[in-house]
Design a protein around this motif. Structure first.
Motif, PDB file in Angstrom:
ATOM      1  N   VAL A  81       0.840  -1.020   0.212  1.00  0.00           N
ATOM      2  CA  VAL A  81      -0.152   0.041   0.191  1.00  0.00           C
ATOM      3  C   VAL A  81       1.042   0.965   0.052  1.00  0.00           C
ATOM      4  O   VAL A  81       1.955   1.461   0.608  1.00  0.00           O
ATOM      5  N   GLY A  82       0.370   2.158  -0.742  1.00  0.00           N
ATOM      6  CA  GLY A  82       1.355   3.392  -0.859  1.00  0.00           C
ATOM      7  C   GLY A  82       0.398   4.620  -0.459  1.00  0.00           C
ATOM      8  O   GLY A  82      -1.084   4.458  -0.478  1.00  0.00           O
ATOM      9  N   TRP A  83       0.680   5.588  -0.173  1.00  0.00           N
ATOM     10  CA  TRP A  83       0.299   6.909  -0.019  1.00  0.00           C
ATOM     11  C   TRP A  83       0.755   7.877  -0.802  1.00  0.00           C
ATOM     12  O   TRP A  83       1.993   7.946  -0.757  1.00  0.00           O
ATOM     13  N   ILE A 123       4.514   9.393  -1.305  1.00  0.00           N
ATOM     14  CA  ILE A 123       4.785   9.854   0.077  1.00  0.00           C
ATOM     15  C   ILE A 123       5.443   8.637   0.852  1.00  0.00           C
ATOM     16  O   ILE A 123       6.554   8.748   1.543  1.00  0.00           O
ATOM     17  N   ALA A 124       4.733   7.414   0.913  1.00  0.00           N
ATOM     18  CA  ALA A 124       5.101   6.482   1.685  1.00  0.00           C
ATOM     19  C   ALA A 124       4.656   5.041   1.121  1.00  0.00           C
ATOM     20  O   ALA A 124       3.699   4.942   0.444  1.00  0.00           O
ATOM     21  N   TYR A 125       5.316   3.984   1.200  1.00  0.00           N
ATOM     22  CA  TYR A 125       4.935   2.540   0.800  1.00  0.00           C
ATOM     23  C   TYR A 125       5.302   1.831   2.075  1.00  0.00           C
ATOM     24  O   TYR A 125       6.074   1.797   2.812  1.00  0.00           O
ATOM     25  N   ILE A 126       4.371   0.793   2.244  1.00  0.00           N
ATOM     26  CA  ILE A 126       4.553  -0.402   3.005  1.00  0.00           C
ATOM     27  C   ILE A 126       4.108  -1.688   2.440  1.00  0.00           C
ATOM     28  O   ILE A 126       3.196  -1.915   1.509  1.00  0.00           O
ATOM     29  N   GLY A 166      11.442  10.883   8.132  1.00  0.00           N
ATOM     30  CA  GLY A 166      11.951  11.490   9.372  1.00  0.00           C
ATOM     31  C   GLY A 166      10.694  12.199  10.270  1.00  0.00           C
ATOM     32  O   GLY A 166      10.761  12.061  11.272  1.00  0.00           O
ATOM     33  N   ARG A 167       9.600  12.416   9.522  1.00  0.00           N
ATOM     34  CA  ARG A 167       8.548  12.811   9.919  1.00  0.00           C
ATOM     35  C   ARG A 167       7.417  12.258   9.795  1.00  0.00           C
ATOM     36  O   ARG A 167       6.387  12.491  10.723  1.00  0.00           O
ATOM     37  N   PHE A 168       7.167  11.423   8.894  1.00  0.00           N
ATOM     38  CA  PHE A 168       5.871  10.804   8.551  1.00  0.00           C
ATOM     39  C   PHE A 168       6.162   9.263   9.004  1.00  0.00           C
ATOM     40  O   PHE A 168       7.415   8.575   8.575  1.00  0.00           O
ATOM     41  N   SER A 169       5.153   8.309   9.237  1.00  0.00           N
ATOM     42  CA  SER A 169       5.484   6.877   9.408  1.00  0.00           C
ATOM     43  C   SER A 169       4.298   6.218   9.177  1.00  0.00           C
ATOM     44  O   SER A 169       3.211   6.572   9.313  1.00  0.00           O
ATOM     45  N   ILE A 170       4.695   4.978   8.248  1.00  0.00           N
ATOM     46  CA  ILE A 170       3.502   4.271   7.553  1.00  0.00           C
ATOM     47  C   ILE A 170       3.272   3.023   8.493  1.00  0.00           C
ATOM     48  O   ILE A 170       4.410   2.450   8.740  1.00  0.00           O
ATOM     49  N   TYR A 228      -4.580  13.718   0.264  1.00  0.00           N
ATOM     50  CA  TYR A 228      -3.726  12.394   0.465  1.00  0.00           C
ATOM     51  C   TYR A 228      -4.477  11.263   0.211  1.00  0.00           C
ATOM     52  O   TYR A 228      -5.775  11.321   0.401  1.00  0.00           O
ATOM     53  N   TYR A 229      -3.924  10.505  -0.654  1.00  0.00           N
ATOM     54  CA  TYR A 229      -4.621   9.133  -1.297  1.00  0.00           C
ATOM     55  C   TYR A 229      -3.863   8.136  -0.676  1.00  0.00           C
ATOM     56  O   TYR A 229      -2.618   7.917  -0.719  1.00  0.00           O
ATOM     57  N   CYS A 230      -4.564   6.830  -0.647  1.00  0.00           N
ATOM     58  CA  CYS A 230      -4.003   5.587  -0.508  1.00  0.00           C
ATOM     59  C   CYS A 230      -4.262   4.745  -1.683  1.00  0.00           C
ATOM     60  O   CYS A 230      -5.391   5.247  -2.295  1.00  0.00           O
ATOM     61  N   ALA A 231      -3.594   3.684  -2.071  1.00  0.00           N
ATOM     62  CA  ALA A 231      -3.680   2.948  -3.027  1.00  0.00           C
ATOM     63  C   ALA A 231      -2.982   1.636  -2.766  1.00  0.00           C
ATOM     64  O   ALA A 231      -2.144   1.475  -2.260  1.00  0.00           O
ATOM     65  N   THR A 232      -3.133   0.622  -3.695  1.00  0.00           N
ATOM     66  CA  THR A 232      -2.753  -0.674  -3.476  1.00  0.00           C
ATOM     67  C   THR A 232      -1.947  -0.992  -4.737  1.00  0.00           C
ATOM     68  O   THR A 232      -2.337  -0.432  -5.931  1.00  0.00           O
TER      69      THR A 232
END
Length: 123
Positions: A34-36, A48-51, A66-70, A94-98
């Motif tokens: 998942v990404g933001w 922004i971020a991926y997990i 350093g400021r955001f955490s997924i 802000y969007y999330c996506a798979t």
């Protein structure tokens, strides 16, 4: 029907924190990375971020490192974005996506998208 719903956005002052949530239905989120992303009107969508599916791998865009955490909770079919030390330049939708291709910052590698949640940071 696959649905991703982002929530937790709002108006905050610089330096504040917000926690965004991405809740999925119609899809087993644990099967996907998942990404933001975020987008300002008139500009391209920014990674922004991926997990990864099992939380073993995370990645962040340089502007938020350093400021955001997924994080994610597969039992709740949800992914989260903790945003600390917010700046006015973090203002965006802000969007999330798979994704099922592993780590990617390319929007074309993401299949299902939410409708977005607005984050506004005042100075």
């Amino acid at each position: 029907q696959v649905q991703l719903v982002e929530s937790g956005g709002g108006l905050v002052q610089a330096g504040a924190s917000l926690r965004l949530s991405c809740a999925a239905s119609g899809v087993t989120l644990s099967r996907y990375g998942v990404g933001w992303f975020r987008q300002v009107l008139g500009l391209e969508r920014e990674f922004i971020a991926y997990i990864s599916w099992n939380s073993a791998n995370t990645a962040y865009g340089d502007s938020v490192k350093g400021r955001f955490s997924i994080s994610r909770d597969n039992a709740k079919n949800s992914v989260y974005l903790q945003m600390n030390s917010l700046k006015p330049e973090d203002t965006a939708v802000y969007y999330c996506a798979t994704t099922n291709v592993g780590y990617s910052f390319f929007t074309g590698d993401y299949k299902f998208w939410g409708q977005g949640t607005q984050v506004t940071v005042s100075s």
